[in-house]
Scaffold this motif. Structure first.
Motif, PDB file in Angstrom:
ATOM      1  N   ILE A  83      -8.209   3.606  -5.555  1.00 54.95           N
ATOM      2  CA  ILE A  83      -6.844   3.334  -6.016  1.00 54.95           C
ATOM      3  C   ILE A  83      -6.691   1.855  -6.363  1.00 54.95           C
ATOM      4  CG2 ILE A  83      -4.431   3.262  -5.266  1.00 54.95           C
ATOM      5  CD1 ILE A  83      -5.004   5.844  -3.683  1.00 54.95           C
ATOM      6  N   ARG A  84      -7.249   0.991  -5.534  1.00 50.67           N
ATOM      7  CA  ARG A  84      -7.168  -0.445  -5.838  1.00 50.67           C
ATOM      8  C   ARG A  84      -7.973  -0.788  -7.092  1.00 50.67           C
ATOM      9  NH1 ARG A  84      -7.305  -0.716  -0.090  1.00 50.67           N
ATOM     10  NH2 ARG A  84      -9.588  -0.952  -0.116  1.00 50.67           N
TER      11      ARG A  84
ATOM     12  N   ARG B 230       1.732   4.217  -5.490  1.00 46.49           N
ATOM     13  CA  ARG B 230       2.929   3.404  -5.706  1.00 46.49           C
ATOM     14  C   ARG B 230       2.862   2.119  -4.886  1.00 46.49           C
ATOM     15  NH1 ARG B 230       7.333   5.094  -3.763  1.00 46.49           N
ATOM     16  NH2 ARG B 230       8.653   3.881  -5.176  1.00 46.49           N
ATOM     17  N   ALA B 231       2.408   2.228  -3.650  1.00 44.09           N
ATOM     18  CA  ALA B 231       2.333   1.049  -2.785  1.00 44.09           C
ATOM     19  C   ALA B 231       1.369  -0.003  -3.341  1.00 44.09           C
ATOM     20  CB  ALA B 231       1.906   1.461  -1.377  1.00 44.09           C
ATOM     21  N   GLU B 232       0.294   0.452  -3.985  1.00 43.94           N
ATOM     22  CA  GLU B 232      -0.694  -0.477  -4.536  1.00 43.94           C
ATOM     23  C   GLU B 232      -0.326  -0.956  -5.938  1.00 43.94           C
ATOM     24  OE1 GLU B 232      -3.033  -1.909  -3.084  1.00 43.94           O
ATOM     25  OE2 GLU B 232      -3.396  -0.737  -1.272  1.00 43.94           O
ATOM     26  N   GLY B 233       0.692  -0.379  -6.526  1.00 42.12           N
ATOM     27  CA  GLY B 233       1.137  -0.844  -7.838  1.00 42.12           C
ATOM     28  C   GLY B 233       0.355  -0.301  -9.017  1.00 42.12           C
ATOM     29  N   VAL B 234      -0.256   0.873  -8.856  1.00 42.98           N
ATOM     30  CA  VAL B 234      -0.935   1.502  -9.992  1.00 42.98           C
ATOM     31  C   VAL B 234       0.118   1.998 -10.976  1.00 42.98           C
ATOM     32  CG1 VAL B 234      -2.541   3.298 -10.725  1.00 42.98           C
ATOM     33  CG2 VAL B 234      -2.819   2.206  -8.489  1.00 42.98           C
ATOM     34  N   ARG B 235      -0.130   1.807 -12.254  1.00 39.51           N
ATOM     35  CA  ARG B 235       0.814   2.293 -13.261  1.00 39.51           C
ATOM     36  C   ARG B 235       0.687   3.819 -13.371  1.00 39.51           C
ATOM     37  NH1 ARG B 235      -0.261  -1.414 -18.465  1.00 39.51           N
ATOM     38  NH2 ARG B 235      -2.420  -0.880 -17.932  1.00 39.51           N
ATOM     39  N   MET B 236       1.820   4.504 -13.211  1.00 41.35           N
ATOM     40  CA  MET B 236       1.820   5.961 -13.156  1.00 41.35           C
ATOM     41  C   MET B 236       2.709   6.555 -14.252  1.00 41.35           C
ATOM     42  SD  MET B 236       2.081   6.862  -9.085  1.00 41.35           S
ATOM     43  CE  MET B 236       0.607   6.926  -8.058  1.00 41.35           C
TER      44      MET B 236
ATOM     45  N   GLU C 178       2.086   8.246  -2.641  1.00 42.51           N
ATOM     46  CA  GLU C 178       2.552   7.174  -1.763  1.00 42.51           C
ATOM     47  C   GLU C 178       1.668   5.932  -1.867  1.00 42.51           C
ATOM     48  OE1 GLU C 178       2.671   9.059   2.044  1.00 42.51           O
ATOM     49  OE2 GLU C 178       4.622  10.022   1.677  1.00 42.51           O
ATOM     50  N   GLU C 179       0.362   6.106  -1.812  1.00 45.21           N
ATOM     51  CA  GLU C 179      -0.516   4.939  -1.851  1.00 45.21           C
ATOM     52  C   GLU C 179      -0.607   4.353  -3.257  1.00 45.21           C
ATOM     53  OE1 GLU C 179      -4.871   3.487  -0.149  1.00 45.21           O
ATOM     54  OE2 GLU C 179      -4.070   5.480   0.351  1.00 45.21           O
TER      55      GLU C 179
END
Length: 486
Positions: free
Chosen positions: A329-330, A377-383, A374-375
């Motif tokens: 994810i990061r 969004r928390a890590e700031g991935v564009r969705m 949840e993760e």
């Protein structure tokens, strides 16, 4: 020659012309009779054609367009612009020539504009489904792979109209023979959303896009393409050279982006969910082919290994990805990859399966969905939001309800942004291959005029999207009104 002429000729009589077949008055009467018969035949044939299309829901809809040069002004409204975090007030929306020309202060629009009073309701951008299968959603898999292709396309045309009536004015088609449907919609022959087509899904042998049965193997050099390949649903390509060839074919057909299968799937019976598909050099071949045309590649994949390989190869959009771990994810965030994610929850709206292996895979994906949202969004991935309703005619109607489920993971307007402004940004990666000029998913000056007027309050709840027949009071696409019950 009439009968009397024929009999006269047989008798040998000469110098007598009892027949008036060649007389001007007779010829004129015959022309009138032929014209009347042709008109009746045309009307009867037209009625039959219209009746046939009406049976499939493809009859022409009443569409209101702006009078030439006359703008439309939506007044008495609140609106969500597709990018912010709250509804805005105090402005009207001025539409001219298919675009949003301005957002003038309320009551200050041009006098010549045709006014539409929204009655204090909320106005939102037309919705975008970033993971849709226009030709594969409205039929079962067995129908798609065995029935007459004309029937499949007629069903996809019917579903296109229903998609638009659910408020989805744009879709990114990530696999299937959608080029003809897109052309028919763009030319106004069929009502439906804008389509960003990928064309055939590129798959390795044994990959998620290989729909063949084991009994069809092995395929030897010179063997014909499989049925799914012939109709443009998938393209089996192994090795760098073959991937380049098939990728370039889709671009030639008009693909706005390419779709590759980078891992196993739920619906397919012969590839495990944890399988990593395509070597990195094969993925890079597709990415380079797309980049040479100014566009990008999206990849179907669930697992961390497959996602990381795709991101290293230059893939810009990860489709699904519910089994990604924290490191992956990061990585997606750091590399600027988009996460096109769906609310796969194995609930009443899930794609139906009877095979125990597919049911087990579906359950595994559902278990990863909550954590992924949840993760991520928390890590700031564009969705961006998508549904991936596949081979599920009954489930297609849940499209808006699927979007409303995102409010479980975030605020309603954040969820709505994933299907409007954020999804529009993802689609803009097509660059010069974008079929439509102008911003999508936003209410802003210069954007394409895709607007929905709703009875619901998107700031507090998105459940209204599950009942579009009753809650969407006006649907506008490109300045043309396809529904108005205000």
């Amino acid at each position: 020659m009439c009968m009397s002429c024929y009999e006269t000729a047989l008798s040998g009589a000469a110098g007598i012309d009892p027949c008036l077949c060649g007389a001007p008055k007779t010829q004129a009467a015959m022309r009138r009779l032929e014209a009347d018969l042709s008109r009746r035949a045309f009307l009867g044939g037209s009625a039959a054609v219209v009746g046939m299309f009406a049976g499939f829901g493809l009859q022409p809809r009443e569409v209101r367009a702006q009078a030439p040069g006359q703008p439309l002004l939506l007044t008495n409204l609140r609106y969500f612009d597709g990018t912010g975090s709250q509804l805005q007030e105090g402005r009207d929306i001025l539409v001219r020539d298919g675009r949003i020309e301005a957002l003038p202060p309320a009551g200050q629009g041009p006098a010549e504009a045709q006014r539409i009073d929204c009655g204090g309701r909320a106005v939102i951008p037309g919705l975008i489904d970033a993971h849709w299968h226009s030709t594969l959603v409205g039929v079962s898999q067995i129908v798609a792979l065995t029935q007459d292709l004309g029937f499949v396309h007629l069903m996809s045309g019917r579903e296109a109209g229903a998609t638009l009536m659910r408020g989805f004015t744009t879709v990114r088609d990530v696999g299937g023979p959608a080029f003809g449907l897109k052309l028919a919609i763009d030319q106004g022959a069929v009502a439906g959303p804008r389509i960003f087509p990928s064309g055939a899904m590129l798959s390795q042998t044994s990959g998620h896009g290989d729909f063949r049965l084991p009994s069809e193997l092995p395929r030897m050099p010179g063997d014909p393409a499989s049925y799914s390949e012939r109709i443009g649903a998938a393209a089996i390509a192994d090795g760098r050279d073959e991937v380049l060839r098939r990728a370039r074919e889709q671009l030639m057909k008009g693909a706005s982006q390419l779709k590759i299968m980078a891992g196993g799937g739920v619906a397919s019976r012969y590839d495990p969910l944890d399988a990593t598909q395509y070597l990195e050099e094969e993925m890079e071949a597709a990415v380079r082919a797309a980049a040479d045309w100014g566009t990008y590649v999206c990849a179907h994949v669930y697992t961390s290994k497959g996602i990381q390989r795709a991101v290293r190869a230059g893939v810009k959009s990860i489709e699904h990805g519910q089994l990604a771990d924290s490191e992956t994810i990061r990585m997606m965030r750091d590399e600027g990859a988009w996460w096109s994610i769906q609310p796969f929850l194995a609930d009443e709206d899930a794609n139906p399966y009877t095979d125990p292996a597919s049911i087990a895979k579906q359950r595994q994906v559902a278990e990863g969905t909550v954590r992924a949202f949840e993760e991520g969004r928390a890590e700031g991935v564009r969705m961006a939001f998508g549904t991936d309703i596949l081979f599920n005619p009954a489930g297609a109607a849940s499209q808006g309800r699927q979007l409303s489920k995102l409010a479980r993971f975030m605020s309603p307007l954040e969820a709505l942004r994933m299907a409007t402004g954020d999804a529009g940004e993802l689609l803009s990666l097509s660059g010069p291959r974008s079929p439509y000029a102008g911003r999508l998913g936003v209410i802003a000056e210069g954007a394409l005029a895709d607007l929905l007027v709703t009875d619901g309050d998107p700031a507090t709840d998105l459940s209204f999207l599950g009942d579009p027949d009753n809650t969407l009071r006006l649907i506008m696409k490109g300045g043309r009104i396809h529904k108005d019950t205000l």
